[in-house]
Design a protein around this motif. Structure first.
Motif, mmCIF file in Angstrom:
data_model
loop_
_atom_site.group_PDB
_atom_site.id
_atom_site.type_symbol
_atom_site.label_atom_id
_atom_site.label_comp_id
_atom_site.label_asym_id
_atom_site.label_seq_id
_atom_site.Cartn_x
_atom_site.Cartn_y
_atom_site.Cartn_z
ATOM 1 N N ARG A 85 46.719 12.380 23.453
ATOM 2 C CA ARG A 85 46.803 13.753 22.942
ATOM 3 C C ARG A 85 47.377 13.794 21.534
ATOM 4 O O ARG A 85 47.072 14.700 20.742
ATOM 5 C CB ARG A 85 47.663 14.621 23.866
ATOM 6 N N LEU A 86 48.219 12.808 21.195
ATOM 7 C CA LEU A 86 48.842 12.780 19.873
ATOM 8 C C LEU A 86 47.880 12.316 18.777
ATOM 9 O O LEU A 86 48.161 12.499 17.595
ATOM 10 C CB LEU A 86 50.068 11.860 19.877
ATOM 11 N N ILE A 87 46.757 11.712 19.166
ATOM 12 C CA ILE A 87 45.801 11.222 18.154
ATOM 13 C C ILE A 87 45.184 12.385 17.391
ATOM 14 O O ILE A 87 45.098 12.376 16.162
ATOM 15 C CB ILE A 87 44.705 10.366 18.822
ATOM 16 N N GLY A 88 44.763 13.428 18.128
ATOM 17 C CA GLY A 88 44.213 14.626 17.496
ATOM 18 C C GLY A 88 43.026 14.325 16.601
ATOM 19 O O GLY A 88 42.139 13.526 16.938
ATOM 20 N N PRO A 89 42.968 14.943 15.423
ATOM 21 C CA PRO A 89 41.819 14.776 14.525
ATOM 22 C C PRO A 89 41.728 13.397 13.878
ATOM 23 O O PRO A 89 40.780 13.126 13.152
ATOM 24 C CB PRO A 89 42.038 15.868 13.465
ATOM 25 N N ARG A 90 42.698 12.526 14.134
ATOM 26 C CA ARG A 90 42.644 11.174 13.557
ATOM 27 C C ARG A 90 41.723 10.255 14.341
ATOM 28 O O ARG A 90 41.556 9.081 13.972
ATOM 29 C CB ARG A 90 44.054 10.577 13.503
ATOM 30 N N GLY A 91 41.124 10.746 15.422
ATOM 31 C CA GLY A 91 40.200 9.933 16.189
ATOM 32 C C GLY A 91 38.885 9.719 15.468
ATOM 33 O O GLY A 91 38.607 10.322 14.419
ATOM 34 N N ALA A 92 38.046 8.877 16.050
ATOM 35 C CA ALA A 92 36.767 8.549 15.415
ATOM 36 C C ALA A 92 35.867 9.773 15.268
ATOM 37 O O ALA A 92 35.103 9.873 14.303
ATOM 38 C CB ALA A 92 36.056 7.467 16.225
ATOM 39 N N TYR A 93 35.937 10.711 16.220
ATOM 40 C CA TYR A 93 35.098 11.901 16.168
ATOM 41 C C TYR A 93 35.797 13.077 15.503
ATOM 42 O O TYR A 93 35.177 14.121 15.274
ATOM 43 C CB TYR A 93 34.647 12.292 17.574
#
Length: 351
Positions: free
Chosen positions: A81-89
């Motif tokens: 949940r902490l990744i947010g918009p930093r994920g690949a998508y």
């Protein structure tokens, strides 16, 4: 024994500090040593939890790996949940695997995991709730011995199959990975590695103290009596099911804590952690160290995993044979494990 344990904790506490020394320094400790020792500390907490259930209550659980994995998944959900918009998508809410699988909204059971206190609570409550349900049904029905072992093994195998499914909402075969941070601290840094190491070490000491104090109380003595002669304890008026249930639930919560500390250090959690072989391996740690001693559980976890780390590098094909042979030797010739050997040597007798 207490002095030796205290010295061992002191030496372990020095490892991150030695790792911070320049690489050309004589006392420098590599990143690998710190990382692998952090994992062993988590395994030692798992071994302690199993020793409480098996060594003191006589509950031979072959499913403690499931409690360990559930704790790992709980903290893994928080990290995802902490990744947010930093994920690949780049989705602000949904983890990457959910976007890939076509999820349009976050499943209800993921809500709240963006908050660390909630995730930390689930680390303890989810394994504890599962142990409460399984233990209540089993102990009320007076299921013991090998039948209880098979039941717990079936439980962890069923969970492994369930978590492999993509529609469960837990990442399927790939599980969770690509974690970014925890409590505002980037995970891929020496500072985070040291912090997690010390957190694991503190948790190990706390778990050891809790188990040590508990087993020395009247409750602990009753628990040992139940282990040795449950029918006699029941005839004396003790509620054996309630005593065993408390020990089983507490041991499951400690196992979940171990899993939660393990996952940020290794950077991944997947259904493979539910593999029944992991639970059986934990039983071997306790047996090798010495069942019903607590210190033996910690010693067994460190010694067997140190052997595994060396042997899987030197001769990978021999590890499973060595592990099975070790268990046979301990069962036949060293029923009290390494602690029994040390006691005999201290008293001047042959092992």
């Amino acid at each position: 024994m207490r002095a030796g344990l205290g010295a061992a904790v002191g030496l372990l506490a020095l490892l991150p500090a030695l790792n911070a020394l320049p690489t050309d320094h004589a006392l420098h400790v590599s990143d690998f040593i710190v990382s692998v020792t952090g994992k062993w500390i988590c395994y030692a907490i798992l071994a302690l939890s199993l020793d409480l259930a098996w060594g003191y209550a006589g509950i031979l659980s072959l499913g403690h790996g499931a409690f360990f994995a559930l704790g790992g998944y709980a903290i893994g959900m928080h990290l995802m949940r902490l990744i947010g918009p930093r994920g690949a998508y780049g989705h602000p809410v949904l983890p990457d695997f959910m976007v890939f699988l076509g999820y349009t909204q976050l499943p209800w059971f993921w809500r709240g995991f963006e908050y660390f206190p909630y995730a930390a609570l689930m680390v303890l409550l989810v394994p504890g709730a599962l142990a409460l349900v399984v233990g209540f049904l089993a102990f009320r029905s007076r299921i013991t011995g090998v039948y209880l072992s098979i039941l717990t093994q079936a439980m962890t195998y069923a969970l492994m199959l369930a978590f492999f499914r993509n529609d469960m909402g837990f990442g399927g075969n790939n599980g969770f990975t690509d974690f970014k941070e925890l409590l505002g601290m980037p995970l891929a840094t020496p500072r985070a590695r040291a912090a997690l190491f010390y957190a694991s070490l503190v948790a190990l000491v706390a778990a050891f103290l809790i188990c040590s104090v508990l087993t020395r109380t009247k409750y602990g003595r009753v628990l040992t009596a139940i282990r040795d002669a449950e029918s006699r304890a029941r005839f004396l008026g003790y509620d054996t099911a309630r005593h065993k249930l408390f020990a089983f639930v507490l041991s499951a919560m400690l196992a979940g804590l171990a899993g939660a500390l393990y996952v940020p250090q290794v950077g991944i959690i997947n259904p493979g952690e539910f593999n029944p072989g992991n639970s059986i391996e934990a039983v071997i740690w306790v047996a090798v160290g010495g069942r019903g001693t607590l210190v033996g559980a910690v010693l067994g976890a460190f010694s067997v995993n140190a052997l595994k780390t060396w042997l899987t590098s030197a001769a990978p094909d021999l590890w499973l044979f060595a592990l099975g042979g070790l268990f046979v030797v301990v069962t036949l010739f060293l029923p009290r494990g390494l602690i029994g050997v040390f006691d005999r040597l201290r008293k001047g007798r042959a092992p």
